[in-house]
Scaffold this motif. Structure first.
Motif, PDB file in Angstrom:
ATOM      1  N   GLU A   1       0.871  -1.157   0.000  1.00 36.43           N
ATOM      2  CA  GLU A   1       0.000   0.000   0.000  1.00 36.43           C
ATOM      3  C   GLU A   1       0.918   1.219   0.000  1.00 36.43           C
ATOM      4  O   GLU A   1       1.704   1.414   0.926  1.00 36.43           O
ATOM      5  N   VAL A   2       0.815   2.018  -1.060  1.00 33.54           N
ATOM      6  CA  VAL A   2       1.615   3.225  -1.186  1.00 33.54           C
ATOM      7  C   VAL A   2       0.801   4.370  -0.608  1.00 33.54           C
ATOM      8  O   VAL A   2      -0.310   4.633  -1.088  1.00 33.54           O
ATOM      9  N   PRO A   3       1.302   5.029   0.452  1.00 31.34           N
ATOM     10  CA  PRO A   3       0.538   6.115   1.073  1.00 31.34           C
ATOM     11  C   PRO A   3       0.219   7.229   0.077  1.00 31.34           C
ATOM     12  O   PRO A   3       1.019   7.537  -0.806  1.00 31.34           O
ATOM     13  N   GLY A   4      -0.959   7.824   0.247  1.00 28.26           N
ATOM     14  CA  GLY A   4      -1.349   8.942  -0.599  1.00 28.26           C
ATOM     15  C   GLY A   4      -0.575  10.192  -0.222  1.00 28.26           C
ATOM     16  O   GLY A   4      -0.128  10.355   0.908  1.00 28.26           O
ATOM     17  N   VAL A   5      -0.420  11.093  -1.179  1.00 23.48           N
ATOM     18  CA  VAL A   5       0.291  12.340  -0.949  1.00 23.48           C
ATOM     19  C   VAL A   5      -0.704  13.486  -1.024  1.00 23.48           C
ATOM     20  O   VAL A   5      -1.578  13.510  -1.897  1.00 23.48           O
ATOM     21  N   LYS A   6      -0.571  14.445  -0.102  1.00 22.41           N
ATOM     22  CA  LYS A   6      -1.408  15.651  -0.081  1.00 22.41           C
ATOM     23  C   LYS A   6      -2.906  15.330  -0.141  1.00 22.41           C
ATOM     24  O   LYS A   6      -3.621  15.792  -1.027  1.00 22.41           O
ATOM     25  N   GLY A   7      -3.357  14.498   0.802  1.00 23.92           N
ATOM     26  CA  GLY A   7      -4.778  14.209   0.903  1.00 23.92           C
ATOM     27  C   GLY A   7      -5.306  13.138  -0.038  1.00 23.92           C
ATOM     28  O   GLY A   7      -6.473  12.786   0.018  1.00 23.92           O
ATOM     29  N   ARG A   8      -4.465  12.629  -0.921  1.00 25.81           N
ATOM     30  CA  ARG A   8      -4.926  11.563  -1.826  1.00 25.81           C
ATOM     31  C   ARG A   8      -4.962  10.236  -1.088  1.00 25.81           C
ATOM     32  O   ARG A   8      -4.241  10.017  -0.115  1.00 25.81           O
TER      33      ARG A   8
END
Length: 169
Positions: free
Chosen positions: A127-134
């Motif tokens: 699971e790749v963390p979302g960036v800037k609220g994604r």
């Protein structure tokens, strides 16, 4: 340390480590001035507590004392587990890092940080963390596509239990 000495030490010590229910991850002989040390790194799927480390240390020390594997020069024996930011090089390392955040460098030059969800013989589901609220995204990565992987230290990591309790609230 020559390959022959490394192989000889591994052949001598690995059965003792395995008998304690652990995997022999690394052997290193280091010389600083007149002082030598033999560093042995062990691990298992369930980890290795201090009692297991002490037991394997005593077994290795006794075996080394009865052989000439380290020669006549005095040395210190250090037995421990992999560090917090260990390199992942074997399938079992990835299994043991499940639910952990890892920094990956892929063979195509891509670098990313992802959480390992599951591991099988061919690769990892992450699971790749979302960036800037994604939102976070799922990504399958084959072992053949991984050039280097290292566990990341997480100071504010929530356990699964904590996350479940928050979801229920």
């Amino acid at each position: 340390m020559s390959t022959t000495q490394s192989e000889r030490l591994r052949e001598l010590l690995e059965p003792l480590v395995t008998a304690q229910g652990l995997d022999l991850e690394e052997i290193a002989v280091e010389t600083v001035g007149r002082k030598r040390s033999l560093r042995v790194v062990v691990d298992s799927d369930s980890g290795a507590d201090l009692d297991r480390i002490a037991d394997v240390s005593r077994a290795l020390s006794a075996k080394l004392d009865e052989t000439d594997a380290m020669g006549d020069t005095p040395y210190d024996l250090e037995v421990g587990t992999p560090g917090a930011e260990r390199l992942l090089t074997e399938e079992r390392h990835y299994r043991r890092a499940a639910d952990r955040l890892v920094a990956l460098r892929l063979t195509d030059g891509t670098e990313l940080v992802a959480r390992i969800l599951t591991v099988d013989a061919e690769g990892i589901d992450t699971e790749v963390p979302g960036v800037k609220g994604r939102r976070a995204t799922a990504r399958r990565i084959a072992f053949a596509d991984i050039e280097k992987a290292r566990v990341q230290v997480e100071f504010n990591r929530k356990d699964k239990k904590d996350m479940t309790e928050e979801e229920e609230a």
